[in-house]
Design a protein around this motif. Sequence first.
Motif, mmCIF file in Angstrom:
data_model
loop_
_atom_site.group_PDB
_atom_site.id
_atom_site.type_symbol
_atom_site.label_atom_id
_atom_site.label_comp_id
_atom_site.label_asym_id
_atom_site.label_seq_id
_atom_site.Cartn_x
_atom_site.Cartn_y
_atom_site.Cartn_z
ATOM 1 N N ASN A 170 -50.501 -10.746 40.863
ATOM 2 C CA ASN A 170 -51.923 -10.714 40.657
ATOM 3 C C ASN A 170 -52.120 -10.493 38.899
ATOM 4 O O ASN A 170 -52.784 -10.857 38.231
ATOM 5 C CB ASN A 170 -52.837 -10.117 41.480
ATOM 6 C CG ASN A 170 -52.628 -10.890 42.644
ATOM 7 O OD1 ASN A 170 -52.656 -12.292 42.513
ATOM 8 N ND2 ASN A 170 -52.804 -10.237 43.932
ATOM 9 N N ALA A 171 -51.187 -9.166 38.756
ATOM 10 C CA ALA A 171 -51.512 -8.540 37.497
ATOM 11 C C ALA A 171 -50.907 -9.522 36.364
ATOM 12 O O ALA A 171 -51.591 -9.855 35.208
ATOM 13 C CB ALA A 171 -50.777 -7.287 37.291
ATOM 14 N N ALA A 172 -50.139 -10.516 36.494
ATOM 15 C CA ALA A 172 -49.392 -11.782 35.932
ATOM 16 C C ALA A 172 -50.549 -12.577 35.647
ATOM 17 O O ALA A 172 -50.478 -13.334 34.571
ATOM 18 C CB ALA A 172 -48.164 -12.059 36.176
ATOM 19 N N ARG A 173 -51.326 -12.837 36.478
ATOM 20 C CA ARG A 173 -52.274 -13.795 36.458
ATOM 21 C C ARG A 173 -53.477 -13.422 35.629
ATOM 22 O O ARG A 173 -54.115 -14.068 34.804
ATOM 23 C CB ARG A 173 -52.878 -14.362 37.557
ATOM 24 C CG ARG A 173 -51.623 -15.129 38.645
ATOM 25 C CD ARG A 173 -52.180 -15.703 39.696
ATOM 26 N NE ARG A 173 -53.131 -17.092 39.474
ATOM 27 C CZ ARG A 173 -54.054 -17.637 40.331
ATOM 28 N NH1 ARG A 173 -53.860 -17.385 41.786
ATOM 29 N NH2 ARG A 173 -54.817 -18.389 39.998
ATOM 30 N N ILE A 174 -53.827 -12.297 35.740
ATOM 31 C CA ILE A 174 -54.887 -11.608 34.948
ATOM 32 C C ILE A 174 -54.775 -11.191 33.522
ATOM 33 O O ILE A 174 -55.548 -11.376 32.713
ATOM 34 C CB ILE A 174 -55.388 -10.316 35.625
ATOM 35 C CG1 ILE A 174 -55.981 -10.646 37.043
ATOM 36 C CG2 ILE A 174 -56.520 -9.444 35.006
ATOM 37 C CD1 ILE A 174 -56.070 -9.596 38.240
ATOM 38 N N ALA A 175 -53.429 -10.749 33.146
ATOM 39 C CA ALA A 175 -53.247 -10.197 32.038
ATOM 40 C C ALA A 175 -53.374 -11.201 30.823
ATOM 41 O O ALA A 175 -54.205 -10.816 29.832
ATOM 42 C CB ALA A 175 -51.629 -9.886 31.848
ATOM 43 N N PRO A 176 -53.022 -12.476 30.711
ATOM 44 C CA PRO A 176 -53.293 -13.468 29.705
ATOM 45 C C PRO A 176 -54.639 -13.498 29.366
ATOM 46 O O PRO A 176 -55.186 -13.504 28.166
ATOM 47 C CB PRO A 176 -52.705 -14.713 30.113
ATOM 48 C CG PRO A 176 -51.833 -14.475 31.204
ATOM 49 C CD PRO A 176 -52.305 -13.240 31.882
ATOM 50 N N VAL A 177 -55.562 -13.457 30.378
ATOM 51 C CA VAL A 177 -56.935 -13.364 29.970
ATOM 52 C C VAL A 177 -57.524 -12.035 29.441
ATOM 53 O O VAL A 177 -58.137 -12.094 28.518
ATOM 54 C CB VAL A 177 -57.811 -13.689 31.198
ATOM 55 C CG1 VAL A 177 -59.229 -13.887 30.998
ATOM 56 C CG2 VAL A 177 -57.785 -15.119 31.745
#
Length: 201
Positions: A67-74
């Motif tokens: 989930n961190a990998a999905r949030i990080a780019p934003v």
Amino acid sequence: MLVGLGLGPGNPELLTLRAVRILKEADTVFVPGRIAADLVAPYRDCVVLDFPMTDDEGRIRECLERNAARIAPVAKDGLAVFGILGDPNFFSTFSRLCGIIAEHYPGIECSTEPGISSITAFAAAAGVPLGGGFIVSDGGDPSALIRLKARHPREIIAGLRAEGYREFILVERMFFPDMRVYRGDEIPEKSDYMSVLYARR
């Protein structure tokens, strides 16, 4: 930036005005399940992330990293909001998520915005006034203490040190325009009536 946003105990009328504004300002809103998604829906679309209810620490860690990998780019270049039930600082997944973000994406700042917690919601639902001090635990031994109306914080700290407390933070007039946060040696002798002292062993 990643902001952990408290959505309250589940009733849509218990979202704060501040929460509604932040939801509208976010580049992307992430939530951990359907209840949170339903609370957010009147204000904007959101991304529902999978956070399984389990005691398997390996699975929890894997899920947090995914989930961190999905949030990080934003969060790296904009405002990512993670909306959760209750308050993001109170027995919440958000602090663990921030730990993973700090480990893998150290340039991303994390902050929180409060929501109505389960404790204050319980008091209202049960008609129980909470006063005189009380202990809140999820089954573990309490390691921290919060003292309200800490008008003489240095005096209070001296007593708490004798009980084994070592870390201290004082917040004076929180969320007023003149709010001050003091840590450790910078904590003053006297503070405003509207002051809260945090102590951890």
